[in-house]
Design a protein around this motif. Structure first.
Motif, mmCIF file in Angstrom:
data_model
loop_
_atom_site.group_PDB
_atom_site.id
_atom_site.type_symbol
_atom_site.label_atom_id
_atom_site.label_comp_id
_atom_site.label_asym_id
_atom_site.label_seq_id
_atom_site.Cartn_x
_atom_site.Cartn_y
_atom_site.Cartn_z
ATOM 1 N N ASN A 95 0.857 -1.185 0.000
ATOM 2 C CA ASN A 95 0.000 0.000 0.000
ATOM 3 C C ASN A 95 0.895 1.237 0.000
ATOM 4 O OD1 ASN A 95 -1.281 2.324 1.440
ATOM 5 N ND2 ASN A 95 -3.062 0.962 1.417
ATOM 6 N N PRO A 96 0.781 2.101 -1.017
ATOM 7 C CA PRO A 96 1.667 3.273 -1.095
ATOM 8 C C PRO A 96 1.627 4.175 0.142
ATOM 9 C CG PRO A 96 0.503 2.976 -3.165
ATOM 10 C CD PRO A 96 -0.106 2.004 -2.183
ATOM 11 N N ARG A 97 0.446 4.357 0.729
ATOM 12 C CA ARG A 97 0.345 5.205 1.927
ATOM 13 C C ARG A 97 1.069 4.579 3.112
ATOM 14 N NH1 ARG A 97 -4.310 6.261 5.922
ATOM 15 N NH2 ARG A 97 -3.797 8.310 6.739
ATOM 16 N N ASP A 98 0.846 3.278 3.324
ATOM 17 C CA ASP A 98 1.536 2.572 4.401
ATOM 18 C C ASP A 98 3.042 2.580 4.172
ATOM 19 O OD1 ASP A 98 -0.950 2.008 5.493
ATOM 20 O OD2 ASP A 98 -0.712 -0.171 5.426
ATOM 21 N N ALA A 99 3.451 2.311 2.930
ATOM 22 C CA ALA A 99 4.877 2.254 2.605
ATOM 23 C C ALA A 99 5.547 3.602 2.848
ATOM 24 C CB ALA A 99 5.072 1.802 1.156
ATOM 25 N N ALA A 100 4.900 4.681 2.430
ATOM 26 C CA ALA A 100 5.470 6.016 2.630
ATOM 27 C C ALA A 100 5.559 6.357 4.118
ATOM 28 C CB ALA A 100 4.631 7.057 1.893
ATOM 29 N N ALA A 101 4.534 5.987 4.879
ATOM 30 C CA ALA A 101 4.547 6.255 6.323
ATOM 31 C C ALA A 101 5.652 5.454 7.002
ATOM 32 C CB ALA A 101 3.186 5.914 6.930
ATOM 33 N N LEU A 102 5.811 4.195 6.623
ATOM 34 C CA LEU A 102 6.861 3.350 7.190
ATOM 35 C C LEU A 102 8.224 3.985 6.948
ATOM 36 C CD1 LEU A 102 7.211 -0.431 7.136
ATOM 37 C CD2 LEU A 102 9.051 0.913 6.196
ATOM 38 N N VAL A 103 8.498 4.382 5.723
ATOM 39 C CA VAL A 103 9.798 4.968 5.389
ATOM 40 C C VAL A 103 10.004 6.281 6.131
ATOM 41 C CG1 VAL A 103 11.168 5.981 3.518
ATOM 42 C CG2 VAL A 103 10.024 3.778 3.182
ATOM 43 N N ALA A 104 8.988 7.130 6.176
ATOM 44 C CA ALA A 104 9.116 8.424 6.856
ATOM 45 C C ALA A 104 9.380 8.237 8.354
ATOM 46 C CB ALA A 104 7.865 9.264 6.638
ATOM 47 N N LEU A 105 8.665 7.322 8.983
ATOM 48 C CA LEU A 105 8.855 7.082 10.414
ATOM 49 C C LEU A 105 10.218 6.477 10.705
ATOM 50 C CD1 LEU A 105 5.277 5.784 11.203
ATOM 51 C CD2 LEU A 105 6.335 7.821 12.230
ATOM 52 N N LEU A 106 10.648 5.513 9.889
ATOM 53 C CA LEU A 106 11.953 4.898 10.120
ATOM 54 C C LEU A 106 13.069 5.907 9.858
ATOM 55 C CD1 LEU A 106 13.199 2.266 11.094
ATOM 56 C CD2 LEU A 106 13.545 1.661 8.699
ATOM 57 N N ASP A 107 12.894 6.765 8.858
ATOM 58 C CA ASP A 107 13.889 7.796 8.581
ATOM 59 C C ASP A 107 13.979 8.774 9.751
ATOM 60 O OD1 ASP A 107 15.838 9.032 6.842
ATOM 61 O OD2 ASP A 107 14.346 10.604 6.499
ATOM 62 N N ALA A 108 12.839 9.162 10.319
ATOM 63 C CA ALA A 108 12.844 10.047 11.485
ATOM 64 C C ALA A 108 13.563 9.384 12.648
ATOM 65 C CB ALA A 108 11.409 10.419 11.868
ATOM 66 N N TYR A 109 13.335 8.094 12.847
ATOM 67 C CA TYR A 109 14.001 7.352 13.918
ATOM 68 C C TYR A 109 15.500 7.264 13.668
ATOM 69 C CZ TYR A 109 15.315 3.272 16.780
ATOM 70 O OH TYR A 109 15.930 2.406 17.645
ATOM 71 N N ALA A 110 15.899 6.922 12.451
ATOM 72 C CA ALA A 110 17.319 6.818 12.120
ATOM 73 C C ALA A 110 18.022 8.156 12.308
ATOM 74 C CB ALA A 110 17.483 6.324 10.686
ATOM 75 N N SER A 111 17.323 9.249 12.037
ATOM 76 C CA SER A 111 17.896 10.586 12.154
ATOM 77 C C SER A 111 17.999 11.061 13.603
ATOM 78 C CB SER A 111 17.055 11.584 11.349
ATOM 79 O OG SER A 111 17.062 11.244 9.976
ATOM 80 N N ASP A 112 17.247 10.455 14.491
ATOM 81 C CA ASP A 112 17.247 10.789 15.915
ATOM 82 C C ASP A 112 18.529 10.245 16.561
ATOM 83 O OD1 ASP A 112 15.072 11.581 18.168
ATOM 84 O OD2 ASP A 112 16.319 9.949 18.912
ATOM 85 N N PRO A 113 19.073 10.925 17.574
ATOM 86 C CA PRO A 113 20.260 10.384 18.250
ATOM 87 C C PRO A 113 20.074 8.939 18.742
ATOM 88 C CG PRO A 113 19.881 12.635 18.949
ATOM 89 C CD PRO A 113 18.694 12.239 18.092
ATOM 90 N N ALA A 114 18.868 8.584 19.186
ATOM 91 C CA ALA A 114 18.612 7.214 19.653
ATOM 92 C C ALA A 114 18.689 6.199 18.529
ATOM 93 C CB ALA A 114 17.256 7.130 20.344
ATOM 94 N N GLY A 115 18.530 6.655 17.291
ATOM 95 C CA GLY A 115 18.595 5.764 16.129
ATOM 96 C C GLY A 115 19.898 5.865 15.374
ATOM 97 N N GLY A 116 20.858 6.596 15.905
ATOM 98 C CA GLY A 116 22.161 6.709 15.264
ATOM 99 C C GLY A 116 22.456 8.082 14.692
ATOM 100 N N GLY A 117 21.424 8.920 14.526
ATOM 101 C CA GLY A 117 21.631 10.289 14.089
ATOM 102 C C GLY A 117 21.919 10.484 12.617
#
Length: 168
Positions: A15-37
């Motif tokens: 599902n394009p909406r689910d896929a886009a949300a998954l990527v956006a959320l994981l990218d936000a997490y990866a960008s956070d200091p807790a996710g490696g920054g």
């Protein structure tokens, strides 16, 4: 944000909406200091949903906040992978990523997502949930402890398990 109702749903990787949300959320997490920054690489962003769809034991859930006007925002994500416990001869589920947008932390979004993950794991006949967490991530440690997770040890005399990695 407190006026929003949060619901947790399984991700449909196609599902394009689910896929886009998954990527956006994981990218936000990866960008956070807790996710490696560091943000996700463009190739990861482009390929992740289809790569997850190809893994038979993978499943994810997203927490969606519904505002009073009916609009929805993806506010949390959990990615999981089925493994196998040789000692129990049963499947297990590894909680690989737990991400909640900063504005939504402390509002029990992770609790709701972990409950959905546990229900899925039980439906799959899993004997346990596993996860890894950084020692310095006190809020996550509190959440996981509150939800029943404990440090892994077979015999206290041998100590607690320690996560290790070898990059390839």
């Amino acid at each position: 944000m407190s006026a929003a109702v949060v619901t947790v749903r399984a991700v449909d990787y196609a599902n394009p909406r689910d896929a886009a949300a998954l990527v956006a959320l994981l990218d936000a997490y990866a960008s956070d200091p807790a996710g490696g920054g560091e943000p996700l690489a463009p190739a990861v962003k482009a390929q992740l949903p289809s790569a997850l769809a190809q893994r038979a034991g993978a499943f994810s859930v997203i927490a969606w906040a519904q505002a009073p006007d009916g609009s929805e925002q993806a506010v949390g994500l959990v990615n999981c992978f089925e493994g196998f416990s040789t000692f129990a001869c049963l499947p297990l589920v590894n909680v690989h990523d737990v991400a909640v947008l900063p504005a939504w932390r402390g509002q029990r979004v992770a609790q709701q997502m972990l409950a959905a993950v546990e229900a899925t794991a039980r439906a799959r006949g899993a004997c346990k949930l596993t996860l890894e967490v950084l020692q310095g991530n006190a809020p996550a440690l509190r959440t996981y402890t509150r939800e029943g997770f404990v440090a892994y040890a077979l015999d206290p005399a041998w100590g607690q398990a320690q996560l290790m990695q070898k990059l390839l």
